[in-house]
Write an enzyme that holds these catalytic residues in place. Structure first.
Site, mmCIF file in Angstrom:
data_model
loop_
_atom_site.group_PDB
_atom_site.id
_atom_site.type_symbol
_atom_site.label_atom_id
_atom_site.label_comp_id
_atom_site.label_asym_id
_atom_site.label_seq_id
_atom_site.Cartn_x
_atom_site.Cartn_y
_atom_site.Cartn_z
ATOM 1 N N ALA A 196 0.994 -1.272 0.173
ATOM 2 C CA ALA A 196 -0.187 -0.040 -0.095
ATOM 3 C C ALA A 196 0.810 1.133 -0.020
ATOM 4 C CB ALA A 196 -0.875 0.033 1.026
ATOM 5 N N ASP A 197 0.279 2.238 -0.684
ATOM 6 C CA ASP A 197 0.997 3.629 -0.740
ATOM 7 C C ASP A 197 0.043 4.830 -0.478
ATOM 8 O OD1 ASP A 197 3.662 4.727 -0.951
ATOM 9 O OD2 ASP A 197 2.617 6.005 -2.526
ATOM 10 N N THR A 198 0.395 5.710 0.131
ATOM 11 C CA THR A 198 -0.512 6.823 0.254
ATOM 12 C C THR A 198 0.408 8.195 -0.043
ATOM 13 O OG1 THR A 198 -1.842 5.686 1.802
ATOM 14 C CG2 THR A 198 -2.045 8.231 1.602
#
Length: 262
Positions: free
Chosen positions: A73-75
């Site tokens: 995941a990445d934000t």
């Protein structure tokens, strides 16, 4: 078969969120390179980084149980086209907060799910037969107007939409048609109230902004600056549960069954 789930992140927030789905993941922090080409769009950036993290962890595993899935995941925060990642230091965090205060910005969260065993047995090329249902002329016209067919081979895409906030798609399948890699993203809008210099400095000194994209945490003290959220709260925290749920279902992982089996 109860699958082993690996979360390619050391983030306590993501660990806490995924546990709400009844999943107790193995935690392996990814050491993937997070540099990206400047020309990429925000959704391309978060999807690429999420996939890069998941693949990096899957490739370092010496042995895995059948059915093991790695989640990456990445934000990122985006303001006026500029991507704001994690601040380099306190000064950079203050700079970001001064930019965000009194304005609205977008938060993009990307997710990638990788079937480790299937990925390792992937061959050089794959042939997949696609059967399309009959379409009326009106359905075709409306689909063409969305613009999606314009950059797709065969003039159609296999992207699945999550309302108007996100989408996901299978990018690799096994010879039997089972998904091996799924990527997706969501986008939400956050509006900050005006903030004084004193508030920004006091917040930076707490240390909370230093490991957060955009220099703030929606689930912590940063919440006092938020005036409005349009979209998905959990995406802003760093892991869109609604998106992850849909992706896991495609791998045969049903969180409701996981909870009943405990």
């Amino acid at each position: 078969m109860r699958r082993t789930i690996i979360l390619a992140s050391s983030s306590p927030r993501r660990h806490e969120l995924i546990r709400t789905l009844g999943i107790d993941p193995v935690i392996i922090a990814s050491q993937a390179d997070e540099t990206v080409e400047p020309a990429k769009s925000p959704h391309e950036v978060v999807q690429e980084l999420a996939l890069r993290k998941a693949l990096a962890v899957s490739e370092q595993l010496e042995s895995v149980q059948p059915g093991t899935i790695v989640i990456g995941a990445d934000t990122i925060v985006v303001l006026d086209g500029e991507i704001l990642g994690k601040p380099r230091d306190e000064q950079d965090a203050a700079r970001m907060l001064h930019m965000l205060q009194g304005r609205s910005h977008d938060v993009y969260s990307g997710v990638a799910c990788v079937d480790v065993e299937g990925r390792r047995h992937a061959a050089g090329c794959r042939r997949t037969v696609v059967h399309m249902k009959p379409l009326t002329d009106d359905q075709i016209r409306r689909y063409v107007k969305t613009g999606e067919p314009m950059d797709k081979a065969g003039a159609y895409g296999t992207t699945m939409h999550l309302g108007d906030i996100g989408q996901y798609r299978v990018i690799s399948e096994s010879p039997s048609g089972q998904p091996e890699i799924i990527v997706g993203h969501t986008v939400s809008k956050v509006t900050f109230r005006p903030m004084s210099d004193e508030e920004i400095q006091a917040y930076v000194e707490t240390g909370e902004p230093l490991d957060k994209a955009g220099g703030y945490g929606v689930q912590g003290l940063g919440s006092v600056f938020i005036e409005k959220i349009e979209g998905d709260f959990y995406s802003i925290m760093g892991l869109p549960l609604n998106l992850l749920y849909q992706m896991l279902l495609m791998f045969g992982v049903n969180p409701f069954k996981q909870l009943r089996q405990k």
